[in-house]
Design an enzyme around this catalytic site. Structure first.
Site, PDB file in Angstrom:
ATOM      1  N   HIS A  69     -37.684  -6.173  25.475  1.00 18.63           N
ATOM      2  CA  HIS A  69     -38.544  -4.998  25.643  1.00 18.63           C
ATOM      3  C   HIS A  69     -38.052  -4.160  26.818  1.00 18.63           C
ATOM      4  O   HIS A  69     -37.701  -4.721  27.851  1.00 18.63           O
ATOM      5  CB  HIS A  69     -39.978  -5.450  25.911  1.00 18.63           C
ATOM      6  CG  HIS A  69     -40.897  -4.296  26.192  1.00 18.63           C
ATOM      7  ND1 HIS A  69     -41.367  -3.468  25.194  1.00 18.63           N
ATOM      8  CD2 HIS A  69     -41.409  -3.821  27.361  1.00 18.63           C
ATOM      9  CE1 HIS A  69     -42.147  -2.541  25.742  1.00 18.63           C
ATOM     10  NE2 HIS A  69     -42.179  -2.735  27.051  1.00 18.63           N
ATOM     11  N   ASP A 113       0.853  -1.202   0.000  1.00 25.01           N
ATOM     12  CA  ASP A 113       0.000   0.000   0.000  1.00 25.01           C
ATOM     13  C   ASP A 113       0.876   1.235   0.000  1.00 25.01           C
ATOM     14  O   ASP A 113       1.893   1.300   0.678  1.00 25.01           O
ATOM     15  CB  ASP A 113      -0.951   0.034   1.196  1.00 25.01           C
ATOM     16  CG  ASP A 113      -2.051   1.068   0.985  1.00 25.01           C
ATOM     17  OD1 ASP A 113      -3.197   0.668   0.694  1.00 25.01           O
ATOM     18  OD2 ASP A 113      -1.761   2.290   1.083  1.00 25.01           O
ATOM     19  N   LYS A 114       0.419   2.234  -0.765  1.00 25.84           N
ATOM     20  CA  LYS A 114       1.261   3.411  -0.998  1.00 25.84           C
ATOM     21  C   LYS A 114       1.048   4.527   0.017  1.00 25.84           C
ATOM     22  O   LYS A 114       1.816   5.486   0.056  1.00 25.84           O
ATOM     23  CB  LYS A 114       1.007   3.946  -2.408  1.00 25.84           C
ATOM     24  CG  LYS A 114      -0.431   4.345  -2.694  1.00 25.84           C
ATOM     25  CD  LYS A 114      -0.550   4.722  -4.157  1.00 25.84           C
ATOM     26  CE  LYS A 114      -1.960   4.815  -4.665  1.00 25.84           C
ATOM     27  NZ  LYS A 114      -2.822   5.804  -4.026  1.00 25.84           N
ATOM     28  N   LEU A 119      -2.208   2.436   6.910  1.00 21.15           N
ATOM     29  CA  LEU A 119      -3.045   1.369   6.352  1.00 21.15           C
ATOM     30  C   LEU A 119      -4.519   1.717   6.566  1.00 21.15           C
ATOM     31  O   LEU A 119      -4.856   2.599   7.347  1.00 21.15           O
ATOM     32  CB  LEU A 119      -2.713   0.045   7.047  1.00 21.15           C
ATOM     33  CG  LEU A 119      -1.340  -0.546   6.691  1.00 21.15           C
ATOM     34  CD1 LEU A 119      -0.955  -1.643   7.670  1.00 21.15           C
ATOM     35  CD2 LEU A 119      -1.355  -1.084   5.255  1.00 21.15           C
ATOM     36  N   GLY A 120      -5.402   0.984   5.892  1.00 15.42           N
ATOM     37  CA  GLY A 120      -6.834   1.182   6.134  1.00 15.42           C
ATOM     38  C   GLY A 120      -7.601   1.713   4.936  1.00 15.42           C
ATOM     39  O   GLY A 120      -8.827   1.684   4.912  1.00 15.42           O
ATOM     40  N   ALA A 139     -17.579  -1.007   2.478  1.00 13.20           N
ATOM     41  CA  ALA A 139     -16.465  -1.628   3.192  1.00 13.20           C
ATOM     42  C   ALA A 139     -16.785  -3.082   3.557  1.00 13.20           C
ATOM     43  O   ALA A 139     -15.926  -3.956   3.458  1.00 13.20           O
ATOM     44  CB  ALA A 139     -16.153  -0.823   4.449  1.00 13.20           C
ATOM     45  N   ARG A 198     -18.055   7.149  -7.495  1.00 17.98           N
ATOM     46  CA  ARG A 198     -16.640   6.758  -7.493  1.00 17.98           C
ATOM     47  C   ARG A 198     -16.401   5.712  -8.567  1.00 17.98           C
ATOM     48  O   ARG A 198     -17.264   4.879  -8.841  1.00 17.98           O
ATOM     49  CB  ARG A 198     -16.254   6.220  -6.109  1.00 17.98           C
ATOM     50  CG  ARG A 198     -16.342   7.308  -5.027  1.00 17.98           C
ATOM     51  CD  ARG A 198     -16.035   6.769  -3.649  1.00 17.98           C
ATOM     52  NE  ARG A 198     -14.670   6.310  -3.495  1.00 17.98           N
ATOM     53  CZ  ARG A 198     -13.636   7.067  -3.133  1.00 17.98           C
ATOM     54  NH1 ARG A 198     -13.813   8.359  -2.895  1.00 17.98           N
ATOM     55  NH2 ARG A 198     -12.429   6.560  -2.999  1.00 17.98           N
ATOM     56  N   THR A 212      -9.353   3.937   1.861  1.00 17.70           N
ATOM     57  CA  THR A 212     -10.355   5.006   1.858  1.00 17.70           C
ATOM     58  C   THR A 212     -11.191   4.943   3.129  1.00 17.70           C
ATOM     59  O   THR A 212     -11.413   5.962   3.796  1.00 17.70           O
ATOM     60  CB  THR A 212     -11.278   4.828   0.621  1.00 17.70           C
ATOM     61  OG1 THR A 212     -10.465   4.810  -0.541  1.00 17.70           O
ATOM     62  CG2 THR A 212     -12.296   5.939   0.528  1.00 17.70           C
TER      63      THR A 212
HETATM   64  C1  FAD Z   1     -16.714   9.695   2.275  1.00 21.10           C
HETATM   65  C2  FAD Z   1     -16.934   8.203   2.228  1.00 21.10           C
HETATM   66  C3  FAD Z   1     -17.698   7.586   3.190  1.00 21.10           C
HETATM   67  C4  FAD Z   1     -17.888   6.213   3.164  1.00 21.10           C
HETATM   68  N1  FAD Z   1     -18.663   5.642   4.132  1.00 21.10           N
HETATM   69  C5  FAD Z   1     -18.872   4.315   4.109  1.00 21.10           C
HETATM   70  C6  FAD Z   1     -19.631   3.682   5.127  1.00 21.10           C
HETATM   71  O1  FAD Z   1     -20.107   4.332   6.064  1.00 21.10           O
HETATM   72  N2  FAD Z   1     -19.805   2.341   5.060  1.00 21.10           N
HETATM   73  C7  FAD Z   1     -19.280   1.606   4.043  1.00 21.10           C
HETATM   74  O2  FAD Z   1     -19.477   0.376   4.030  1.00 21.10           O
HETATM   75  N3  FAD Z   1     -18.554   2.164   3.061  1.00 21.10           N
HETATM   76  C8  FAD Z   1     -18.332   3.498   3.081  1.00 21.10           C
HETATM   77  N4  FAD Z   1     -17.556   4.072   2.116  1.00 21.10           N
HETATM   78  C9  FAD Z   1     -16.999   3.211   1.050  1.00 21.10           C
HETATM   79  C10 FAD Z   1     -15.750   2.488   1.551  1.00 21.10           C
HETATM   80  O3  FAD Z   1     -14.810   3.429   2.006  1.00 21.10           O
HETATM   81  C11 FAD Z   1     -15.165   1.649   0.446  1.00 21.10           C
HETATM   82  O4  FAD Z   1     -16.164   0.803  -0.078  1.00 21.10           O
HETATM   83  C12 FAD Z   1     -14.009   0.805   0.943  1.00 21.10           C
HETATM   84  O5  FAD Z   1     -12.972   1.615   1.441  1.00 21.10           O
HETATM   85  C13 FAD Z   1     -13.482  -0.078  -0.171  1.00 21.10           C
HETATM   86  O6  FAD Z   1     -12.394  -0.811   0.300  1.00 21.10           O
HETATM   87  P1  FAD Z   1     -11.251  -1.311  -0.702  1.00 21.10           P
HETATM   88  O7  FAD Z   1     -10.323  -2.111   0.125  1.00 21.10           O
HETATM   89  O8  FAD Z   1     -11.863  -1.913  -1.884  1.00 21.10           O
HETATM   90  O9  FAD Z   1     -10.525   0.023  -1.224  1.00 21.10           O
HETATM   91  P2  FAD Z   1      -9.862   1.242  -0.476  1.00 21.10           P
HETATM   92  O10 FAD Z   1     -10.371   1.395   0.890  1.00 21.10           O
HETATM   93  O11 FAD Z   1      -9.989   2.399  -1.398  1.00 21.10           O
HETATM   94  O12 FAD Z   1      -8.331   0.839  -0.350  1.00 21.10           O
HETATM   95  C14 FAD Z   1      -7.504   0.720  -1.469  1.00 21.10           C
HETATM   96  C15 FAD Z   1      -6.064   0.952  -1.036  1.00 21.10           C
HETATM   97  O13 FAD Z   1      -5.212   0.566  -2.100  1.00 21.10           O
HETATM   98  C16 FAD Z   1      -4.173   1.516  -2.237  1.00 21.10           C
HETATM   99  N5  FAD Z   1      -3.682   1.442  -3.611  1.00 21.10           N
HETATM  100  C17 FAD Z   1      -4.358   1.657  -4.757  1.00 21.10           C
HETATM  101  N6  FAD Z   1      -3.582   1.437  -5.833  1.00 21.10           N
HETATM  102  C18 FAD Z   1      -2.375   1.077  -5.346  1.00 21.10           C
HETATM  103  C19 FAD Z   1      -1.161   0.720  -5.948  1.00 21.10           C
HETATM  104  N7  FAD Z   1      -1.005   0.687  -7.274  1.00 21.10           N
HETATM  105  N8  FAD Z   1      -0.105   0.419  -5.149  1.00 21.10           N
HETATM  106  C20 FAD Z   1      -0.213   0.459  -3.799  1.00 21.10           C
HETATM  107  N9  FAD Z   1      -1.355   0.793  -3.178  1.00 21.10           N
HETATM  108  C21 FAD Z   1      -2.421   1.085  -3.936  1.00 21.10           C
HETATM  109  C22 FAD Z   1      -4.891   2.829  -1.914  1.00 21.10           C
HETATM  110  O14 FAD Z   1      -3.975   3.832  -1.578  1.00 21.10           O
HETATM  111  C23 FAD Z   1      -5.760   2.411  -0.747  1.00 21.10           C
HETATM  112  O15 FAD Z   1      -5.056   2.522   0.464  1.00 21.10           O
HETATM  113  C24 FAD Z   1     -17.320   5.439   2.132  1.00 21.10           C
HETATM  114  C25 FAD Z   1     -16.525   6.057   1.148  1.00 21.10           C
HETATM  115  C26 FAD Z   1     -16.324   7.420   1.198  1.00 21.10           C
HETATM  116  C27 FAD Z   1     -15.473   8.071   0.145  1.00 21.10           C
END
Ligand code: FAD
Length: 468
Positions: free
Chosen positions: A437, A32-33, A37-38, A312, A264, A40
């Site tokens: 209840h 991860d870049k 960690l964690g 998520a 998105r 979006t």
């Molecule tokens: C404002 C907001 C609120 C949200 N609220 C909710 C909520 O309440 N409940 C919910 O279920 N979902 C919510 N979401 C959606 C949720 O955040 C995403 O569905 C979830 O983060 C997706 O997880 P993921 O692991 O697929 O991707 P991400 O969490 O986006 O993680 C991807 C990771 O990969 C890394 N990465 C990408 N390309 C590369 C590369 N080439 N090399 C190294 N690292 C890389 C990125 O930097 C990032 O750290 C919300 C989203 C936003 C924007």
């Protein structure tokens, strides 16, 4: 560096996959870049947003409830700097929690941007190549920007930009009435902004149950959030210190900040996927089957980069499934019971079919029951009586098809509906079970009773429509 399972991306999909693979005995590496960690979710999505939701709820309680309950604290005053410290502290605790879990499970975090070099190698900027037997892609998504003139102004921000604000904007225009747009509209209105939503479709949260969307629109209007539905934003003028937002048929509104929240897109480019034969679509993301396998057998894809849901918890589950399959087990993702939480005020949460989808699929063989929170003792004592629970079932066998809720703490309550749908329960199972209840959870049983025409706590035994 050699490993059994390499995971590209350290968000909910990536970190879960890396940990699950390690639990199953893999030498597991996560690339991860970002500095934490964690992904979006933890850094700029679910977690900071819901920390703000909590501040907004505290303001609401202080404004509307404390004095009614006999607690005198005076008018609330938002200390935005402290609210941001709280948000940042919650984020820090959660992201460092993932780093600790990596250590505990022996997962190695390689910091850098990764790109597939061939079907067994990921090249990482500034690091040695990672060679793998199996790989899981979890690169997430990025905020879309429509081609509207003027949207490149620094006063037009995405959700990450809004979360980074140091001052509450006096006037906020939200472009897009989907989940993210509505959550921020709800929060910022409580923080004191004048909020206007511009949405091109005829309803808020377009994919959600019509009654839930209508209830939200009704409550937003009561809270003086201005809604412009079925209106397209056509241009934005930056006047140096504010914005003039043009929309609809020659209408305009003034704003200090604009949140662009029109959706998105999957992060699939510049990963070397074409070269290694992993099929993807720039809009829909990486093609993956129910095992989360891509078109290259030993490469899997999970989360926002490869899915319809962009949640998520779908990323979490897909990651478990991908890691288990990568380690030689047999697992599939079952999407019947995907909870759909929306942290607006009032909250919305749903699982299964919306009423409209149920009627499309089952025609006249659909029954619904709506139980309003005003008839629930716990909601009344919490001063939170807006909204209702709707139970949806098909009438031939009584199979539960969906649960839709609007109101207090429904994002926590929806799990009862998830379990019921996963277990293929009938509406009788829900209605005949016992609920503690007085609790809000009684609302779900009560909606089932209403659907069966057996309501005890409502004057009219069967109410077929939500009271939006
Ligand atoms: C404002 C907001 C609120 C949200 N609220 C909710 C909520 O309440 N409940 C919910 O279920 N979902 C919510 N979401 C959606 C949720 O955040 C995403 O569905 C979830 O983060 C997706 O997880 P993921 O692991 O697929 O991707 P991400 O969490 O986006 O993680 C991807 C990771 O990969 C890394 N990465 C990408 N390309 C590369 C590369 N080439 N090399 C190294 N690292 C890389 C990125 O930097 C990032 O750290 C919300 C989203 C936003 C924007």
């Amino acid at each position: 560096m050699e490993c059994d399972v390499a995971v590209l991306g350290g968000g909910p999909g990536g970190y879960t996959a890396a940990i699950r693979a390690a639990q199953l005995g893999a030498k597991s590496v996560c690339i991860d870049k970002e500095p934490e960690l964690g992904g979006t979710c933890l850094r700029v999505g679910c977690i900071p947003t819901k920390a703000w939701v909590q501040t907004a709820f505290a303001i609401k309680e202080a404004e509307e409830t404390f004095s009614k309950l006999g607690v005198q604290v005076g008018a609330p005053n938002l200390d935005f700097a402290t609210a941001n410290q709280w948000k940042d502290g919650v984020v820090k605790q959660m992201t460092s929690g993932v780093a600790s879990l990596f250590k505990a499970n022996g997962v190695e975090w390689v910091k850098g941007t990764g790109r597939f070099k061939d079907v067994n190698t990921i090249a990482v900027d500034g690091q040695e190549d990672v060679t793998f037997k199996q790989a899981i892609i979890a690169t997430g998504s990025y905020p879309l920007r429509p081609p509207i003139e003027g949207l490149d102004s620094p006063r037009c921000v995405d959700s990450t930009g809004l979360l980074a604000q140091q001052d509450v904007p006096r006037r906020l225009v939200v472009l897009g009435g989907g989940i993210i747009g509505c959550e921020f509209a709800s929060i910022l209105n409580r923080f004191g902004s004048e909020v206007t939503i511009i949405e091109m479709l005829p309803k808020l949260i377009p994919m959600e149950d019509d009654d839930a969307a209508a209830e939200l629109a009704k409550q937003f209007k009561k809270r003086n959030i201005t809604l412009h539905l079925e209106k397209q934003c056509t241009r934005v003028d930056d006047n140096g210190s504010s914005l003039t937002v043009h929309f609809g048929d020659g209408e305009t509104t003034e704003a200090d900040l604009m949140l662009v929240a029109v959706g998105r897109g999957p992060l699939v480019e510049n990963l070397g996927l074409e070269e290694i034969g992993v099929e993807f679509d720039r809009r829909k993301g990486i093609a993956a089957d129910e095992h989360r396998r891509t078109t290259v057998d030993h490469i899997y894809a999970v989360g926002d980069c490869a899915g319809y849901w962009q949640l998520a918890h779908t990323a979490f589950r897909e990651a478990e499934v991908a890691a288990e399959n990568a380690m030689g087990h047999e697992a599939i993702v079952d999407n019947r019971g995907v909870p759909r939480p929306i942290y607006t005020d009032p909250e919305i949460a749903a699982v299964g079919l919306t009423e409209q989808e149920a009627r499309e699929q089952y025609g006249d063989d659909v029954e619904t029951g709506v139980f309003p929170w005003v008839a629930n003792a716990r909601a009344v004592m919490q001063n939170e009586t807006v909204g209702w629970v709707k139970s949806i079932h098909e009438s031939r066998y009584g199979e539960l098809l969906g649960v839709v809720m609007v109101g207090p703490h429904v994002t926590d309550l929806i799990e009862a509906g998830v379990v019921a749908l996963d277990a293929e329960s009938t509406v009788e199972t829900v209605a005949d079970g016992m609920t503690a209840h007085p609790t809000l959870s009684e609302g779900i049983k009560e909606a089932g009773l209403v659907a069966l025409g057996r309501a005890i706590h409502l004057p009219n035994r069967k109410r077929a429509k939500a009271t939006a």
